[in-house]
Design a protein around this motif. Structure first.
Motif, PDB file in Angstrom:
ATOM      1  N   GLY A   1     -23.405  13.352  11.066  1.00 35.17           N
ATOM      2  CA  GLY A   1     -23.321  14.282  12.183  1.00 35.17           C
ATOM      3  C   GLY A   1     -22.037  14.079  12.952  1.00 35.17           C
ATOM      4  N   ASN A   2     -21.566  15.120  13.599  1.00 31.53           N
ATOM      5  CA  ASN A   2     -20.354  15.024  14.409  1.00 31.53           C
ATOM      6  C   ASN A   2     -20.535  14.005  15.525  1.00 31.53           C
ATOM      7  OD1 ASN A   2     -18.968  16.876  12.943  1.00 31.53           O
ATOM      8  ND2 ASN A   2     -19.202  18.555  14.390  1.00 31.53           N
ATOM      9  N   ALA A   3     -19.489  13.258  15.784  1.00 32.08           N
ATOM     10  CA  ALA A   3     -19.498  12.374  16.947  1.00 32.08           C
ATOM     11  C   ALA A   3     -19.418  13.211  18.215  1.00 32.08           C
ATOM     12  CB  ALA A   3     -18.318  11.394  16.877  1.00 32.08           C
ATOM     13  N   ARG A   4     -19.554  12.573  19.357  1.00 32.35           N
ATOM     14  CA  ARG A   4     -19.493  13.312  20.620  1.00 32.35           C
ATOM     15  C   ARG A   4     -18.143  14.015  20.732  1.00 32.35           C
ATOM     16  NH1 ARG A   4     -21.321  10.309  25.969  1.00 32.35           N
ATOM     17  NH2 ARG A   4     -23.268  10.512  24.768  1.00 32.35           N
ATOM     18  N   PRO A   5     -18.129  15.337  20.871  1.00 32.70           N
ATOM     19  CA  PRO A   5     -16.863  16.079  20.864  1.00 32.70           C
ATOM     20  C   PRO A   5     -16.029  15.807  22.108  1.00 32.70           C
ATOM     21  CG  PRO A   5     -18.674  17.524  21.447  1.00 32.70           C
ATOM     22  CD  PRO A   5     -19.294  16.203  21.070  1.00 32.70           C
ATOM     23  N   ARG A   6     -14.715  15.866  21.917  1.00 31.11           N
ATOM     24  CA  ARG A   6     -13.795  15.704  23.041  1.00 31.11           C
ATOM     25  C   ARG A   6     -13.467  17.035  23.697  1.00 31.11           C
ATOM     26  NH1 ARG A   6      -9.375  11.364  20.532  1.00 31.11           N
ATOM     27  NH2 ARG A   6     -10.873   9.697  20.067  1.00 31.11           N
ATOM     28  N   LEU A   7     -13.756  18.128  23.003  1.00 37.45           N
ATOM     29  CA  LEU A   7     -13.457  19.449  23.536  1.00 37.45           C
ATOM     30  C   LEU A   7     -14.752  20.207  23.777  1.00 37.45           C
ATOM     31  CD1 LEU A   7     -10.523  20.454  21.133  1.00 37.45           C
ATOM     32  CD2 LEU A   7     -10.343  19.599  23.465  1.00 37.45           C
ATOM     33  N   PRO A   8     -14.776  21.104  24.745  1.00 39.28           N
ATOM     34  CA  PRO A   8     -15.978  21.906  24.984  1.00 39.28           C
ATOM     35  C   PRO A   8     -16.267  22.828  23.809  1.00 39.28           C
ATOM     36  CG  PRO A   8     -14.138  22.703  26.299  1.00 39.28           C
ATOM     37  CD  PRO A   8     -13.693  21.406  25.697  1.00 39.28           C
ATOM     38  N   SER A   9     -17.529  23.241  23.690  1.00 37.47           N
ATOM     39  CA  SER A   9     -17.958  24.015  22.525  1.00 37.47           C
ATOM     40  C   SER A   9     -17.237  25.348  22.399  1.00 37.47           C
ATOM     41  CB  SER A   9     -19.473  24.244  22.588  1.00 37.47           C
ATOM     42  OG  SER A   9     -19.810  24.937  23.779  1.00 37.47           O
ATOM     43  N   TRP A  10     -16.793  25.913  23.503  1.00 29.41           N
ATOM     44  CA  TRP A  10     -16.188  27.244  23.417  1.00 29.41           C
ATOM     45  C   TRP A  10     -14.773  27.219  22.860  1.00 29.41           C
ATOM     46  CZ3 TRP A  10     -11.859  28.091  26.472  1.00 29.41           C
ATOM     47  CH2 TRP A  10     -11.653  27.185  27.523  1.00 29.41           C
ATOM     48  N   VAL A  11     -14.168  26.043  22.697  1.00 31.47           N
ATOM     49  CA  VAL A  11     -12.825  25.979  22.113  1.00 31.47           C
ATOM     50  C   VAL A  11     -12.818  25.255  20.769  1.00 31.47           C
ATOM     51  CG1 VAL A  11     -11.630  26.072  24.312  1.00 31.47           C
ATOM     52  CG2 VAL A  11     -12.280  23.851  23.376  1.00 31.47           C
ATOM     53  N   ARG A  12     -13.975  24.916  20.241  1.00 31.05           N
ATOM     54  CA  ARG A  12     -14.021  24.234  18.950  1.00 31.05           C
ATOM     55  C   ARG A  12     -15.169  24.817  18.127  1.00 31.05           C
ATOM     56  NH1 ARG A  12     -18.475  20.975  19.138  1.00 31.05           N
ATOM     57  NH2 ARG A  12     -19.251  20.547  21.229  1.00 31.05           N
ATOM     58  N   SER A  13     -15.023  24.705  16.819  1.00 35.97           N
ATOM     59  CA  SER A  13     -16.094  25.135  15.935  1.00 35.97           C
ATOM     60  C   SER A  13     -17.031  23.960  15.671  1.00 35.97           C
ATOM     61  CB  SER A  13     -15.512  25.638  14.607  1.00 35.97           C
ATOM     62  OG  SER A  13     -14.778  24.590  13.974  1.00 35.97           O
ATOM     63  N   SER A  14     -18.282  24.246  15.360  1.00 33.71           N
ATOM     64  CA  SER A  14     -19.258  23.209  15.090  1.00 33.71           C
ATOM     65  C   SER A  14     -19.407  23.030  13.589  1.00 33.71           C
ATOM     66  CB  SER A  14     -20.613  23.569  15.718  1.00 33.71           C
ATOM     67  OG  SER A  14     -21.600  22.648  15.309  1.00 33.71           O
ATOM     68  N   ARG A  15     -18.939  21.903  13.077  1.00 33.18           N
ATOM     69  CA  ARG A  15     -19.077  21.645  11.646  1.00 33.18           C
ATOM     70  C   ARG A  15     -20.544  21.530  11.266  1.00 33.18           C
ATOM     71  NH1 ARG A  15     -17.167  15.954   9.752  1.00 33.18           N
ATOM     72  NH2 ARG A  15     -19.174  15.484  10.713  1.00 33.18           N
ATOM     73  N   ASN A  16     -21.340  20.911  12.144  1.00 35.70           N
ATOM     74  CA  ASN A  16     -22.765  20.781  11.860  1.00 35.70           C
ATOM     75  C   ASN A  16     -23.422  22.144  11.727  1.00 35.70           C
ATOM     76  OD1 ASN A  16     -22.392  18.045  12.050  1.00 35.70           O
ATOM     77  ND2 ASN A  16     -23.326  17.839  14.063  1.00 35.70           N
ATOM     78  N   ALA A  17     -23.153  23.031  12.691  1.00 37.32           N
ATOM     79  CA  ALA A  17     -23.760  24.356  12.663  1.00 37.32           C
ATOM     80  C   ALA A  17     -23.305  25.136  11.435  1.00 37.32           C
ATOM     81  CB  ALA A  17     -23.422  25.114  13.943  1.00 37.32           C
ATOM     82  N   ASP A  18     -22.026  25.022  11.093  1.00 37.36           N
ATOM     83  CA  ASP A  18     -21.514  25.725   9.914  1.00 37.36           C
ATOM     84  C   ASP A  18     -22.186  25.220   8.645  1.00 37.36           C
ATOM     85  OD1 ASP A  18     -19.845  27.194  11.492  1.00 37.36           O
ATOM     86  OD2 ASP A  18     -18.076  25.941  11.128  1.00 37.36           O
ATOM     87  N   LEU A  19     -22.371  23.911   8.534  1.00 31.61           N
ATOM     88  CA  LEU A  19     -22.980  23.341   7.335  1.00 31.61           C
ATOM     89  C   LEU A  19     -24.429  23.794   7.190  1.00 31.61           C
ATOM     90  CD1 LEU A  19     -22.810  21.493   4.902  1.00 31.61           C
ATOM     91  CD2 LEU A  19     -23.371  19.563   6.390  1.00 31.61           C
ATOM     92  N   VAL A  20     -25.188  23.739   8.274  1.00 34.52           N
ATOM     93  CA  VAL A  20     -26.587  24.156   8.234  1.00 34.52           C
ATOM     94  C   VAL A  20     -26.693  25.646   7.924  1.00 34.52           C
ATOM     95  CG1 VAL A  20     -28.685  24.411   9.611  1.00 34.52           C
ATOM     96  CG2 VAL A  20     -27.339  22.307   9.763  1.00 34.52           C
ATOM     97  N   ARG A  21     -25.785  26.439   8.479  1.00 35.47           N
ATOM     98  CA  ARG A  21     -25.816  27.883   8.247  1.00 35.47           C
ATOM     99  C   ARG A  21     -25.478  28.237   6.813  1.00 35.47           C
ATOM    100  NH1 ARG A  21     -21.634  31.261   8.327  1.00 35.47           N
ATOM    101  NH2 ARG A  21     -20.312  29.685   9.299  1.00 35.47           N
ATOM    102  N   LEU A  22     -24.523  27.534   6.209  1.00 35.58           N
ATOM    103  CA  LEU A  22     -24.050  27.876   4.870  1.00 35.58           C
ATOM    104  C   LEU A  22     -24.945  27.331   3.763  1.00 35.58           C
ATOM    105  CD1 LEU A  22     -20.206  27.308   5.357  1.00 35.58           C
ATOM    106  CD2 LEU A  22     -21.394  29.502   5.139  1.00 35.58           C
ATOM    107  N   CYS A  23     -25.599  26.188   3.990  1.00 39.02           N
ATOM    108  CA  CYS A  23     -26.440  25.587   2.952  1.00 39.02           C
ATOM    109  C   CYS A  23     -27.757  26.354   2.825  1.00 39.02           C
ATOM    110  CB  CYS A  23     -26.731  24.118   3.273  1.00 39.02           C
ATOM    111  SG  CYS A  23     -25.401  23.002   2.823  1.00 39.02           S
ATOM    112  N   ARG A  24     -28.172  26.591   1.611  1.00 45.01           N
ATOM    113  CA  ARG A  24     -29.429  27.288   1.359  1.00 45.01           C
ATOM    114  C   ARG A  24     -30.593  26.319   1.167  1.00 45.01           C
ATOM    115  NH1 ARG A  24     -27.653  32.174  -2.822  1.00 45.01           N
ATOM    116  NH2 ARG A  24     -26.045  33.104  -1.469  1.00 45.01           N
TER     117      ARG A  24
END
Length: 214
Positions: free
Chosen positions: A117-140
């Motif tokens: 899982g991603n470590a605690r982000p240094r940037l707010p969510s509105w300026v960065r993409s979520s690798r976790n969310a992308d992975l869960v969304r793309l995996c079937r």
């Protein structure tokens, strides 16, 4: 209930060969048909999603044999897994790491994909993409994000439920991963009508009147 026969482990490779050799020792204990290890590293950011570039290597552990997926084919690897040998199986994909991991999971028909899982982000969510969310969304297939090494067996597992097919599949997978744990099912959902009611200056007590039976 479907059993777990094939696991895809996505890692950021720092010690070539070490994780693959550990997977070879772990696969028989888990009674797996195959254990796939996908090492990924982002090599370029670019502009937009398609501007990202990801280097990766895909090694499959089948019992005690090692093989690598290279250019659409499989290449046998020696039992020693020397660093020089692994350096020759890296490939480059134009796209983000989540896309590479999801594609590999689909190709090998992984029953479960493991990733850090991603470590605690240094940037707010509105300026960065979520690798976790992308992975869960793309995996079937089910994805297990690991934030820390477990020191003991799972005792309590929280499962988010919305009674969809995906959430029911997640519950079944949780039962396979932690068969001896206690389960807490949480059903949470957004209430867009509450925002509308608040905007109209009406009391929130009127919201239940607009909901249908559960």
């Amino acid at each position: 209930m479907r059993r777990i026969d094939r696991i895809l482990l996505a890692i950021n490779q720092h010690h070539p060969g070490r994780v693959e050799q550990r997977a070879a020792l772990l696969a028989p204990q888990l009674d797996l048909k195959a254990f796939d290890v996908l090492a990924v590293k982002r090599t370029g950011v670019g502009v937009g999603v398609r501007g990202a570039t990801t280097a990766y290597s895909h090694v499959q552990v089948d019992e005690t044999a090692f093989s690598a997926f290279v250019d659409g084919g499989r290449r046998a690897l020696g039992p020693g897994l020397y660093p020089d040998e692994l350096e020759n199986v890296w490939q480059v994909h134009r796209g983000p790491p989540a896309e590479v991991i999801a594609g590999a999971a689909e190709r090998v028909q992984a029953d479960l994909t493991l990733a850090a899982g991603n470590a605690r982000p240094r940037l707010p969510s509105w300026v960065r993409s979520s690798r976790n969310a992308d992975l869960v969304r793309l995996c079937r297939t089910p994805v297990l994000l690991v934030y820390g090494e477990p020191r003991e067996v799972y005792r309590t597992v929280v499962v988010a439920m919305d009674f969809s097919r995906a959430s029911l599949a997640a519950a079944r997978m949780a039962a396979l991963v932690a068969p001896s744990a206690g389960f807490v099912f949480v059903h949470a959902c957004a209430l867009p009508e509450a925002v509308l009611v608040r905007g109209l200056g009406l009391p929130l007590a009127v919201v239940p009147a607009y909901r249908g039976p559960a």
